[in-house]
Design an enzyme around this catalytic site. Structure first.
Site, PDB file in Angstrom:
ATOM      1  N   ASP A  86     -24.306 -15.631  14.100  1.00 44.83           N
ATOM      2  CA  ASP A  86     -25.123 -15.018  13.112  1.00 44.83           C
ATOM      3  C   ASP A  86     -24.430 -14.200  12.045  1.00 44.83           C
ATOM      4  OD1 ASP A  86     -27.532 -14.491  11.220  1.00 44.83           O
ATOM      5  OD2 ASP A  86     -28.726 -14.529  13.366  1.00 44.83           O
TER       6      ASP A  86
ATOM      7  N   SER B  40     -34.625 -13.041   8.296  1.00 45.17           N
ATOM      8  CA  SER B  40     -33.336 -12.604   7.267  1.00 45.17           C
ATOM      9  C   SER B  40     -34.255 -11.243   6.543  1.00 45.17           C
ATOM     10  CB  SER B  40     -32.820 -13.712   6.496  1.00 45.17           C
ATOM     11  OG  SER B  40     -31.677 -13.268   6.034  1.00 45.17           O
TER      12      SER B  40
ATOM     13  N   HIS C 212     -27.504 -18.352  11.552  1.00 43.87           N
ATOM     14  CA  HIS C 212     -28.426 -17.807  10.895  1.00 43.87           C
ATOM     15  C   HIS C 212     -30.021 -18.718  10.879  1.00 43.87           C
ATOM     16  CE1 HIS C 212     -29.424 -14.351   8.454  1.00 43.87           C
ATOM     17  NE2 HIS C 212     -29.902 -15.040   7.365  1.00 43.87           N
TER      18      HIS C 212
END
Length: 301
Positions: free
Chosen positions: A250, A110, A277
């Site tokens: 995601d 991320s 995610h």
């Protein structure tokens, strides 16, 4: 599954301290894999199952970025302090202090994926490979795609979210419950949330300083200092083999991820069909196999 650490402690970072955890011996020929967590303002916990790579021959380093978890907390610092440059300096310091700067692989998840991309673009001599997991290449792209995902939420959910965002009541129970609808679709699709993911979520909630200043109140309402930050411009400068990972569901949508694929010279993109995610938690067996295959491809570099 998590493998017990072989060492834990702190490294000095100026007047602050960065907490770290090492699994496996660092004095092997294979590079250490350094896990750079997301947020910004999260912790290492949700990436703990990366520690099993030590059993496959790669030492693993986890750490908590400044402001959260076991590292120094600074709840009174503002946007002028919490910058990407601060966290890049912290990463460089960690590599040097653990004496692995000459032989390492970075795994950035991320926000951590953007951070490691910027680091790699400086072409550090000891970097052997790069994994960018579930990361957007720019926050403008991320914000653009959040609008798309929000519009697809069940009737009334986005209206509830926007009402609280406009009123500044994002700390309300109603906002949290509406937020969970998005999170259960696009952040972690395992219900109930795994304990490692929940641990990071709770750590962020306990001290939201970094997350709120740099990001905002939620994943999809980015109003913090990072809202216009991008690493797209530096991607052609990355000169190591790169694995890009994302989930079919995601919040880091294909449009937000694609610049990594389009601009990094030596890159492979793997999409996990049953993940959002955190595919390391949602599809752990396939995730492990893909990561080991990539790491083996770096042998001898």
């Amino acid at each position: 599954m998590t493998v017990a650490p072989s060492a834990k402690g702190w490294v000095e970072f100026g007047q602050f301290r960065t907490w770290y955890r090492v699994t496996g011996p660092l004095d092997t020929e294979r590079p250490a894999l350094v896990a750079v967590h997301g947020g910004p303002g999260s912790t290492h916990d949700y990436l703990l199952n990366l520690s099993v790579l030590a059993d496959a021959g790669w030492p693993v380093v986890h750490y908590d970025q400044l402001g959260n978890g076991g590292s120094t907390h600074l709840p009174d610092r503002g946007a002028d302090f919490w910058t990407p440059e601060l966290f890049l300096a912290e990463l460089n310091n960690l590599l040097a202090r653990l004496d692995i700067a000459k032989n390492y692989v970075l795994f950035g998840q991320s926000w951590g994926g953007m951070l490691v991309a910027r680091h790699a673009a400086n072409q550090p001599e000891g970097l052997r490979g790069l994994v960018i997991a579930n990361s957007p290449a720019s926050y403008p792209l991320w914000r653009q795609e959040m609008e798309v995902l929000r519009a697809r939420l069940p009737s009334g959910v986005d209206a509830t979210l926007r009402r609280h965002e406009a009123a500044g009541t994002t700390d309300s129970r109603e906002y949290y419950e509406a937020m969970r609808v998005f999170y259960d679709r696009h952040v972690c699709r395992i219900v109930p949330w795994p304990k490692d993911y929940l641990a990071s979520f709770m750590e962020t909630s306990n001290d939201p300083t970094v997350y709120s200043v740099m990001n905002g109140p939620s994943e999809f309402h980015v109003v913090g200092s990072l809202k216009d930050w991008s690493v797209v411009d530096c991607l052609p400068d990355i000169d190591v083999p790169t694995l890009v990972i994302s989930g079919r569901h995601d919040e880091a949508t294909p449009a937000a991820v694609r610049p990594f694929h389009d601009h990094i010279p030596d890159v492979r993109w793997e999409i996990f069909e049953d993940s959002s995610h955190v595919p390391n938690l949602e599809e752990p067996e396939r995730f492990h196999a893909v990561l080991v295959e990539f790491l083996k491809s770096l042998d001898g570099r």
